[in-house]
Design a protein around this motif. Sequence first.
Motif, mmCIF file in Angstrom:
data_model
loop_
_atom_site.group_PDB
_atom_site.id
_atom_site.type_symbol
_atom_site.label_atom_id
_atom_site.label_comp_id
_atom_site.label_asym_id
_atom_site.label_seq_id
_atom_site.Cartn_x
_atom_site.Cartn_y
_atom_site.Cartn_z
ATOM 1 N N GLU A 100 -45.517 44.264 -18.786
ATOM 2 C CA GLU A 100 -44.162 44.554 -18.306
ATOM 3 C C GLU A 100 -43.486 45.609 -19.180
ATOM 4 O OE1 GLU A 100 -42.934 40.290 -16.265
ATOM 5 O OE2 GLU A 100 -42.728 40.545 -18.421
ATOM 6 N N MET A 103 -44.656 48.814 -18.000
ATOM 7 C CA MET A 103 -44.168 49.179 -16.666
ATOM 8 C C MET A 103 -42.732 49.694 -16.689
ATOM 9 S SD MET A 103 -45.997 46.213 -14.462
ATOM 10 C CE MET A 103 -45.196 46.544 -12.918
ATOM 11 N N VAL A 104 -41.971 49.293 -17.682
ATOM 12 C CA VAL A 104 -40.594 49.802 -17.777
ATOM 13 C C VAL A 104 -40.637 51.325 -17.941
ATOM 14 C CG1 VAL A 104 -38.471 49.802 -19.130
ATOM 15 C CG2 VAL A 104 -39.692 47.673 -18.755
ATOM 16 N N GLY A 105 -41.575 51.793 -18.761
ATOM 17 C CA GLY A 105 -41.658 53.226 -19.019
ATOM 18 C C GLY A 105 -42.175 54.039 -17.849
ATOM 19 N N HIS A 107 -41.271 53.976 -14.895
ATOM 20 C CA HIS A 107 -40.175 54.228 -13.971
ATOM 21 C C HIS A 107 -39.956 55.722 -13.705
ATOM 22 C CE1 HIS A 107 -35.977 54.299 -12.661
ATOM 23 N NE2 HIS A 107 -35.787 55.174 -13.610
ATOM 24 N N VAL A 108 -40.165 56.538 -14.753
ATOM 25 C CA VAL A 108 -39.837 57.966 -14.628
ATOM 26 C C VAL A 108 -40.693 58.676 -13.597
ATOM 27 C CG1 VAL A 108 -38.965 58.257 -16.927
ATOM 28 C CG2 VAL A 108 -41.378 58.521 -16.523
ATOM 29 N N MET A 123 -43.561 43.810 -7.656
ATOM 30 C CA MET A 123 -44.444 44.337 -8.707
ATOM 31 C C MET A 123 -45.878 43.903 -8.467
ATOM 32 S SD MET A 123 -42.383 43.895 -12.230
ATOM 33 C CE MET A 123 -41.831 42.215 -12.004
ATOM 34 N N TRP A 128 -48.814 50.581 -10.487
ATOM 35 C CA TRP A 128 -48.306 50.736 -11.861
ATOM 36 C C TRP A 128 -48.913 49.712 -12.794
ATOM 37 C CZ3 TRP A 128 -42.334 51.845 -11.691
ATOM 38 C CH2 TRP A 128 -42.151 53.087 -11.077
ATOM 39 N N ARG A 164 -47.106 52.620 -24.640
ATOM 40 C CA ARG A 164 -45.917 52.766 -23.790
ATOM 41 C C ARG A 164 -45.386 54.196 -23.851
ATOM 42 N NH1 ARG A 164 -40.540 49.246 -24.832
ATOM 43 N NH2 ARG A 164 -40.391 50.612 -26.628
#
Lengths: 255, 286
Positions: A100, A103-105, A107-108, A123, A128, A164
């Motif tokens: 997780e 996966m936040v990173g 996003h771009v 998700m 991703w 990340r």
Amino acid sequence: MTGTPLLRFEDVHLAFGGLRVLQSLDFDVRAGEATALIGPNGAGKTTVFNVISGVYRPQSGRVLLDGRDLAAVAPRQRIRHGIARSFQNVRLMAHLSVCENLMVGQHVKTNGLRDLLAPFRLMGNHRWRREAIDALAEVGLEAHADAPVGGLPYGIRKQVDLVRATLAGASLVMLDEPAAGLNPTETNALRLHLERLKARGITLLVVEHDMHFIDRISDHVVVLNFGRKIAEGSLAEVRRHPEVRAAYLGIEEAA
Amino acid sequence: MSGYQTGVLVILCFNIIAAYAVYLPLAANQLNLGIAGFMAVGAYAAAWLTTELNWAIAPAVLVGGGASALVALVVATPILRTQGIYLALATFALGQVISAVFLNLEVVGAAAGYQVPAYAPAPAVFAATAAIVAVVFYLSRTRFALYLTALKNDATVSELLGLNVRALQIAAFAIGAAIAGIGGGLYAHHFSFIEAQHFNVALSITTVLYVLLGGTQTVWGPLVGALVYTLLPEVLRVGAGWRYVLFALFIIGFMAVRPRGLVTPDLGRRLGAMLMRRARPGKAVP
């Protein structure tokens, strides 16, 4: 492409009240190379990272990425322009799992109106997630994918932080003391990882105290002291520089 | 089901809806102490639509939720500039302002309250609650929820990873307000009467209380919090006059034993591991 500057500091000044933390700072980070930023504690190394990622705005001077002034780019937009970083104190989201966090990173990678509702898709086993697990497998961490980050050993968290930083397709990765706190095996694995990133054409800007490590990975060294650049060149060159010796060894410079 | 049981279940439903209205902004690190105000907007808007314009209940309740979300969007920009205790105070004040507006609004009865002839029976309330719970559980499995958890953990790093922290916070605030508005609309049509005094500070604060009691780290927390908060006093009826004293003692006890709430991700993992062991008794788990 090696040699042309990817990032350029031009006469950058930054002060917090009366404390001048960056003074007339000029240096280039050449594309495809690993540039090391060294200097005693409080020299302004992490501040340079914070200026590049937009946490601080310099009072004067320019920071150019591929010739484009970063002042016009909001901090959260900078990762879209290829700027990613790891943190000195490993700032992962402790409550999230390894996967997780990665996966936040990612996003771009979404953009435009078409992807406006992308965050509201499930998700599950999304592309991703698979990409994140592949990136973990590359450094042998796939077994930890679903483990909460908070409970993992420091060495692994550092590696996750690095993965990340590179997952969003960055062209410039800033690493703040990547080798600190790692044992020799982990340091060696880190070096191999950074070599792989360089081979992929990723430019590295590294703050590090371990000179042996810097010697192995960096193509160019910039030395800071009290927010000023006091020397640059190869590690051997800057080592011979009298001001560098004075800064590190505390010897008064002969007039 | 007896009338009493149905009555308790209906209250439980309204508490669950309110809990999720508080939970969403809380998941984005925003304490909304004005949730009753947003319920009032939904309640009055929906009631006015069915009473004055003869709308059907379902679209009126949905538009009520939309109206509440719209109010949230309008106030979000100034209010979400504040953080922590100041945000709590700002939302608290907003709730009071909204309540005061309806107390003086003649078109919806002002201080005398507002009669709502259109009636939403208990099964409709149950169905709407189930739908809201389903939507929130769906959201919890999307990246939106992941981003909210990320920014709650570390807003600076989230921003540097490219997340639009403000937009996410506004979205969570507005979705929470929409849920509150829908809850308010249902409330108006089930109880057939609303008055501004109902949507008071105590309603906002007790809702936050049982969300915190249930736990804010997982989507199950608010559900469990609302269940305990609604059903425990009913169970404690055996204690007669001491019922609320016992209830308060239980709450303090829960908070002391489980300061992060009754449901935590850790508890979820432990339960999951236990179920796995049950399912595969041959395999030893280290």
